[in-house]
Structure formats: structure tokens, C-alpha cells
Scaffold this active site. Structure first.
Site, PDB file in Angstrom:
ATOM      1  N   LYS A 140     -20.066  46.437 -12.805  1.00  0.00           N
ATOM      2  CA  LYS A 140     -20.094  45.955 -11.414  1.00  0.00           C
ATOM      3  C   LYS A 140     -19.069  44.727 -11.228  1.00  0.00           C
ATOM      4  O   LYS A 140     -18.728  44.685 -10.093  1.00  0.00           O
ATOM      5  CB  LYS A 140     -21.510  45.321 -11.457  1.00  0.00           C
ATOM      6  N   GLU A 224     -24.825  36.066  -9.886  1.00  0.00           N
ATOM      7  CA  GLU A 224     -24.800  36.003  -8.641  1.00  0.00           C
ATOM      8  C   GLU A 224     -25.705  34.944  -7.768  1.00  0.00           C
ATOM      9  O   GLU A 224     -26.651  34.843  -8.095  1.00  0.00           O
ATOM     10  CB  GLU A 224     -24.804  37.332  -7.863  1.00  0.00           C
ATOM     11  N   HIS A 259     -37.412  45.146  -8.820  1.00  0.00           N
ATOM     12  CA  HIS A 259     -36.184  45.692  -8.663  1.00  0.00           C
ATOM     13  C   HIS A 259     -36.349  47.196  -8.638  1.00  0.00           C
ATOM     14  O   HIS A 259     -35.218  47.713  -8.328  1.00  0.00           O
ATOM     15  CB  HIS A 259     -34.942  45.102  -9.554  1.00  0.00           C
ATOM     16  N   ARG A 321     -23.675  59.169  -7.717  1.00  0.00           N
ATOM     17  CA  ARG A 321     -24.317  60.098  -8.051  1.00  0.00           C
ATOM     18  C   ARG A 321     -25.305  60.235  -6.880  1.00  0.00           C
ATOM     19  O   ARG A 321     -25.446  59.624  -6.100  1.00  0.00           O
ATOM     20  CB  ARG A 321     -25.426  60.041  -9.390  1.00  0.00           C
TER      21      ARG A 321
END
Length: 686
Positions: A140, A224, A259, A321
């Protein structure tokens, strides 16, 4: 006879468009996955005239996805590391069966660039993006830097290499709390922690790193800024090998828990055509920057504190994907994404233009899981004694059948229920109707929770964000009221009294006949409303008196019985189908809802009493991943005692009260069974 496969294309160079290698469809593919996605890929392949090869572990030898394919190859024992993650064995199976390509599905090896390269090196086609594209988006931090360079907006945060606790804590302070710790590899919410205050950062970092290491083999994280009212918006992409990249509009995946997505929809509420074009163009730029090919999804986080605005939408990550929620895009575009995965991998060009892909109608997908909302959504294991899925009101993608077992080895998803309508209200109404038609018995599920979500005022109005479920989880996860006949029916089952209506010999009948009166039986059941002590007088002729006053009457033939409580109207209940027992677990299915009961083990209770104080037990089979508790240590209520890894997730087990750890019964790395005693506590001395 089948024609030999053409020679494979050379491995693509990083960020370069691979050459066209085929212009005709494959004759046989191997599906390197299991469950509903393997069955779903097989369905499309069959429609295209492509033969399929399934792979399976020992636990899946008779699974639905094996039945759906033309051939099957055993990989190994149930653990994924010994079966579905054995890339060399999967490639060998493809070569041995004459498959020309491998479809990885999602999860397992689907985003593993080394596997993609090994597939190509073996002379096979990987039905997915080039390995270089997977690598570019696999981490990421590097992906965000690349996206910034491509002009794609990203969330403020730290995406560098340094991983020391003090340094990362300092970065979190500089960003400002709350912050989000995220594993730089992988996805699916694993290795992710929201941190509200500096004092919580060390434990959250340790948990995120451990979970990331277990899931992806990489414990590095990024930090973040946590967006206050986030919405999860993602763009579906399809790219061919001829330079064309198209976006297939957006999906809103904001209804999440831990999540993990729960219900997805397309299009996103509040999305305008202009915003769709802007966000879609950013996603296309992201794919073009890495030389993408095939199906992929660019995920964005939107700050919805002032409504949905294009200037407050930030790149999060790219999933290289097919996504679990791809059916809602299929419903609103009319495209079969698996079909186009195969066609693109075979070298075909996309025949449509961007303007042909405007969304048509609305679609929802609900994920039906074996989990218990009343117990913190703990995953459940056991047999699907009863499974009735919608037949006409919705599309259903599933990898299980009635009688199959949900095991601790794999994700506990039972099915995906997908609806479509001309308007959002119509599509949501159809989803609610499909869920009302669904029946599951034998283990706890989130079915009632999904039905409650469909009626949630905010969700119905399209006012969604990723915190909606957490804010109202008490209301959404509240169990349905238990009918008065549920506990007596469970007790009758536990005592083996159902057979009395079916016995032919009066000497074998368990009907409670006594010359001097009626037999009284009783037991304590753990039910949806807690422990219930139930006593029944057996009156004979299918009549039972509960607690000596209310009459419960069974009438009719054994396969179509009816049950009545007192003077209330009788309900139909087919005992062979609607009431069942698996060990000490009993399920009662009434009017489409399942009520689960357990016969507590008196010896287990005595054992817990013997160790003194409260006993912390395993809520499911799993692996003791980390121990925080040590014998003799004082602990406070809510303190983490250990972390149990089960069903691809980590579960923190907390101290139920203040006390002293008397014993720790299992070491790190131990595999434990459901209900195993893990930590024994005794009261603090005054």
C-alpha cells in the site's frame, strides 16, 4: 480430441502492456480456489463450453465446488498452508490434467505475484493481471506513492519504510488522532486498527503487525488519518491486452463491521454522473500507470461529512483480482465479469466503449455468514442441518448445500444474496424479501442481522457510512423474541420424546405413562435469552404440560406435525426438518427463524468451579496466537489475556473481571477446541 495449447507469452516487463497471446477461448481451465467463487467460475466456464478442474483439500473432498467441475485433484490436508496455498501442487495439477490456464478466484493465491509468474513459467496462462501490476499495488505504501505521481488523490499519512514503535507513534501524533494503522500488504481488513488516543497506539500496533504477519507474511504497516465519516466507494475496472481500460462504474461498500463488508450496492447513493466520470477516470489512470490487464478494483475512501463530493475522495488501494461483491456490477451492467476475465486472458479485445456502460437499475448484495451477532459476531462451526436459499426472488452464489459443515479452516461465508431492481427502493425491497425466504438451522448466522439492516432507517434513506453498523449494533444485533414453544420443543428433543409419536410398540413408547400419574422431566437449556430451566409433564398422546400449567400439544402425522401452546393457534413444525440435535446443540426452526439451544455439560461446569473464579474458554476452535496472561499476574476487567486465531481472523479474549491469573492451560502455538479452558482466574485478595 483437444488441440494442443499455443505456446505461452513471455513474462511481461514491469509497467508494460503484455502482447496478445491468444484469440480463441481456452478448452480447459483449473480453478485454484474453493467455495462459492470456485462454483461461480465453473458456472460461467460451463456456459462458454470450457471444461474445468477443481482442486480441494481433504475437508472439501465432497464440496459443492468439486461437484460443479468436470475433474478434481486433491491438494492435501485441510489447513490452507497444506492445500490451497501450495502453488507448486496447483500448477502440477493443471499440467497433469491438460488445463491451459488457471483462474485464482479471490483470496488464497489470487494476489500473489510469485504464483502468477510461476503459472506463466509453467507454460500456462494466469487469468489475472501481470505479476508486475500485482506487485505495484501489493504494497500500500509504494502504491500510494505511485498513485500520487499519476495524479490520483491519496489520504494524508505516513507511507515510509521506518517501523520502530517510537517513530510510528510520533508520526501518528503529527497526523492527529484518530489514526488508522494498516498493513501495507494484503487487504480484507486484516492488519488494520483504528486508534483513538496515543496511549492505545502500542497495543494496536502490535496487534496489527501480528495479524499482518500471519495473513500476508509481512508485518510492516502504514499510518493514515482516520476520516471522520468515511464512505467506501470502489470502481470496477476491466482492461484488455490491446490498451483499452474501462471503468464499470462504482460500488458502495460502506456497510462494514470490523472492516469486513456486509452489504454492498451499486450504484452509490448520491453519486452523480459527473462525479462518476471523475472518480472513474482516476481509477483508469491508476490502472494505466501499472500496465493493468483483466478485472480489478480501485478502492477509494470518501469523506462524507459534507455529502459525497469528488474533491473529498481519496485513493486507498487496488485489489488486483475479482471482488467478492462483483455480482452487483454484473447486475447493473449486464456483463459477466468472469466471462470477460476469460476472454481478456485469451487475448480478446473489449468490444464496448465507456459510454455503453452507464449503470442500469440498482443492485444489492448481502453476505450470509455463519456467525453469532449476539456474541460479538463470533464465527460459528457446525453442520447446516437446514438450508433454504431464495429460488426466484434473487440471485444466490453459494459454495455449500444442506448437510454440509462449516469448518474452522476457511471463511464462514454461507452464501451471497443479490437483488436487482429499477430503483434503489425496489432493489432493497427485493433483497429484504429474499432474506425473509432464507432459512438456516444448525448453527448461528447473521440472517436476522441482515434483515434488520434492510429495515434500518439510515440505510433505507441511503445515508450510509462505515460507522453506521457500529453506532447501532445494539439495535441491529438484538435477537428476535423467542416464541414460547421454542424452549419446550428443544427440551422434548433433548429428552428423546419425539419418537413417542412414531413408535409402534406401547412398550417402547416414551410417552410418560404411569399408573399413578404423569412422568415429569426437566433440564436447564442455554438459549437465545440465556439459561432456561424447563420442566415438562408428559401427558401422553402428544400432549405435554409445561411447568405444570400451560399445555403444549403436538398433533398430526410425524412428518407434518403441528404445535400449539395453550389456546393459541397451532404452528406447523416438521420435526425431521425443523427440529434437530447435533451433540449438545439443538435447533428449532419456527416460521423461518432459527432458535438455538445448548445442553450445558455439568462436568464442564464442575471443572470450571474446581479451578476457582472465572474461566476464560475458547469461543471456537483455533490457534493460541499470542499470550499476554502469565500465572500469578493481576489483571483488570477488559484486559487482553490472549489472542486466538480462527477462521482467518484474530480474536482478542479479555478478562471478564478483575482478578489474578491462577493458571494458563495452553502455550502459544497450541491448537484448541471449541470450549477449551484457556485461562483460570481467581479473585483479587483484599
Amino acid at each position: 480430441p483437444a488441440e494442443p495449447a499455443p505456446a505461452p507469452a513471455p513474462a511481461p516487463k514491469p509497467a508494460a502492456r503484455p502482447p496478445t497471446v491468444r484469440h480463441r477461448m481456452f478448452q480447459k481451465i483449473l480453478i485454484a480456489n474453493r467455495g462459492e467463487i470456485a462454483a461461480r467460475v465453473a458456472r460461467t466456464a460451463r456456459a462458454l463450453g470450457v471444461r474445468t478442474v477443481a482442486v480441494h483439500s481433504d475437508a472439501d473432498a465432497r464440496a459443492l465446488h468439486v461437484e460443479a467441475c468436470d475433474e478434481a485433484v486433491r491438494l492435501g490436508p485441510a489447513p490452507v498452508g497444506e492445500s490451497y496455498l501450495k502453488g507448486d501442487a496447483i500448477i502440477a495439477a493443471a499440467l497433469a490434467t491438460g488445463a491451459q490456464a488457471i483462474h485464482p478466484g479471490y483470496g488464497f493465491l489470487s494476489e500473489n505475484p510469485d504464483f502468477a509468474e510461476a503459472v506463466e513459467a509453467g507454460g500456462l496462462v494466469f487469468i489475472g493481471p501481470p505479476a508486475a501490476a500485482i506487485r505495484a499495488m501489493g504494497l500500500k505504501d509504494a502504491a500510494k506513492a505511485r498513485m500520487e505521481a499519476a495524479g490520483v488523490p491519496v489520504v494524508p499519512g505516513y507511507h515510509g519504510e521506518r517501523q520502530e514503535l517510537d517513530f510510528l507513534a510520533g508520526e501518528a501524533d503529527a497526523i492527529g488522532y484518530p489514526v488508522l494503522i494498516k498493513a501495507r500488504a494484503g487487504g480484507g481488513g486484516k492488519g488494520m486498527r483504528r486508534v483513538e488516543a496515543p496511549e492505545d497506539f502500542p497495543e494496536a500496533l502490535q496487534g496489527a503487525q501480528a495479524e499482518a504477519k500471519a495473513a500476508f507474511g509481512d508485518d510492516r504497516v502504514l499510518i493514515e488519518k482516520y476520516v471522520a465519516r468515511p464512505r467506501h466507494i470502489e470502481i470496477q475496472l476491466m482492461a484488455d491486452a490491446h490498451g483499452k481500460v474501462l471503468h464499470l462504474n462504482e460500488r458502495d461498500c460502506s456497510l462494514q463491521r470490523r472492516h469486513q463488508k456486509v452489504i454492498e450496492e451499486a450504484p452509490a447513493p448520491g453519486m452523480t454522473p459527473q462525479m462518476r466520470n471523475e472518480i472513474g477516470a482516476a481509477a483508469v489512470r491508476a490502472a494505466e500507470a501499472i500496465g493493468y490487464r483483466g478485472a480489478g478494483t480501485v478502492e477509494f475512501i470518501a469523506d462524507a461529512s459534507d455529502g459525497l463530493r469528488a474533491d473529498r475522495v481519496y485513493f486507498m488501494e487496488m485489489n488486483t483480482r475479482l471482488q467478492v461483491e462483483h455480482p452487483v456490477t454484473e447486475a447493473t451492467t449486464g456483463l459477466d465479469l468472469v466471462e470477460w476475465q476469460l476472454r481478456v486472458a485469451a487475448g480478446e479485445a473489449l468490444p464496448f466503449a465507456q459510454e455503453d456502460l452507464a449503470p442500469k437499475g440498482w443492485s444489492f448484495e448481502a453476505r450470509l455468514y455463519a456467525e453469532n451477532p449476539a456474541k460479538g459476531f463470533l464465527p460459528q462451526t457446525g453442520s447446516l442441518a437446514r438450508l433454504r436459499l431464495p429460488q426466484t426472488t434473487a440471485r444466490v452464489d453459494t459454495g455449500v448445500r444442506e448437510g454440509d459443515a462449516v469448518t474452522p479452516h476457511y471463511d464462514p461465508m454461507i452464501a451471497k444474496v443479490i437483488s436487482h431492481g429499477t430503483t434503489r427502493a425496489e432493489a432493497l425491497g427485493r433483497l429484504a424479501a429474499a432474506l425473509a425466504e432464507t432459512e438456516v438451522a444448525g448453527l448461528a448466522t447473521n440472517l436476522d442481522f441482515l434483515q434488520a439492516l434492510c429495515a434500518h432507517r439510515g440505510f433505507v434513506a441511503g445515508d450510509v457510512d462505515t460507522g453506521l453498523i457500529d453506532r447501532d449494533v445494539g439495535e441491529l444485533a438484538a435477537p428476535s423474541p423467542t416464541p414460547p414453544e421454542a424452549a419446550p420443543l428443544a427440551l422434548i428433543t433433548a429428552l428423546g420424546l419425539l419418537s413417542s409419536a412414531r413408535e409402534r410398540s406401547p412398550y417402547d413408547a416414551a410417552d410418560g405413562f404411569r399408573l399413578w400419574g404423569h412422568e415429569r422431566r426437566g433440564a436447564i437449556l442455554e438459549g437465545p435469552d440465556g439459561a432456561v430451566e424447563t420442566r415438562i409433564d408428559i401427558m401422553g398422546d402428544g400432549r405435554f404440560s409445561m411447568q405444570g400449567d400451560t399445555l403444549l400439544t403436538l398433533s398430526g402425522p410425524p412428518d407434518a406435525l403441528r404445535v400449539a401452546v395453550g389456546n393459541a393457534a397451532a404452528r406447523p413444525v416438521a420435526f425431521a426438518r425443523d427440529v434437530g440435535r447435533d451433540g449438545d446443540r439443538i435447533h428449532v426452526l419456527l416460521e423461518g427463524r432459527t432458535y438455538d439451544f445448548t445442553l450445558p455439560d455439568p462436568f464442564a461446569s464442575a471443572s470450571e468451579a474446581a479451578v476457582g473464579g472465572d474461566a476464560v474458554t475458547a469461543p471456537m476452535p483455533g490457534l493460541v496466537k499470542r499470550l499476554s496472561a502469565t500465572a500469578g499476574a493481576s489483571v483488570r476487567e477488559g484486559q487482553t489475556l490472549l489472542v486466538l486465531e480462527a477462521m482467518k481472523m484474530e480474536h482478542r479474549l479479555l478478562a471478564p473481571r478483575d482478578g489474578v491469573v491462577e493458571r494458563v492451560l495452553h502455550a502459544e502455538g497450541a491448537q484448541v477446541e471449541d470450549g477449551a479452558l484457556l485461562v483460570a482466574l481467581v479473585p483479587l485478595e483484599d
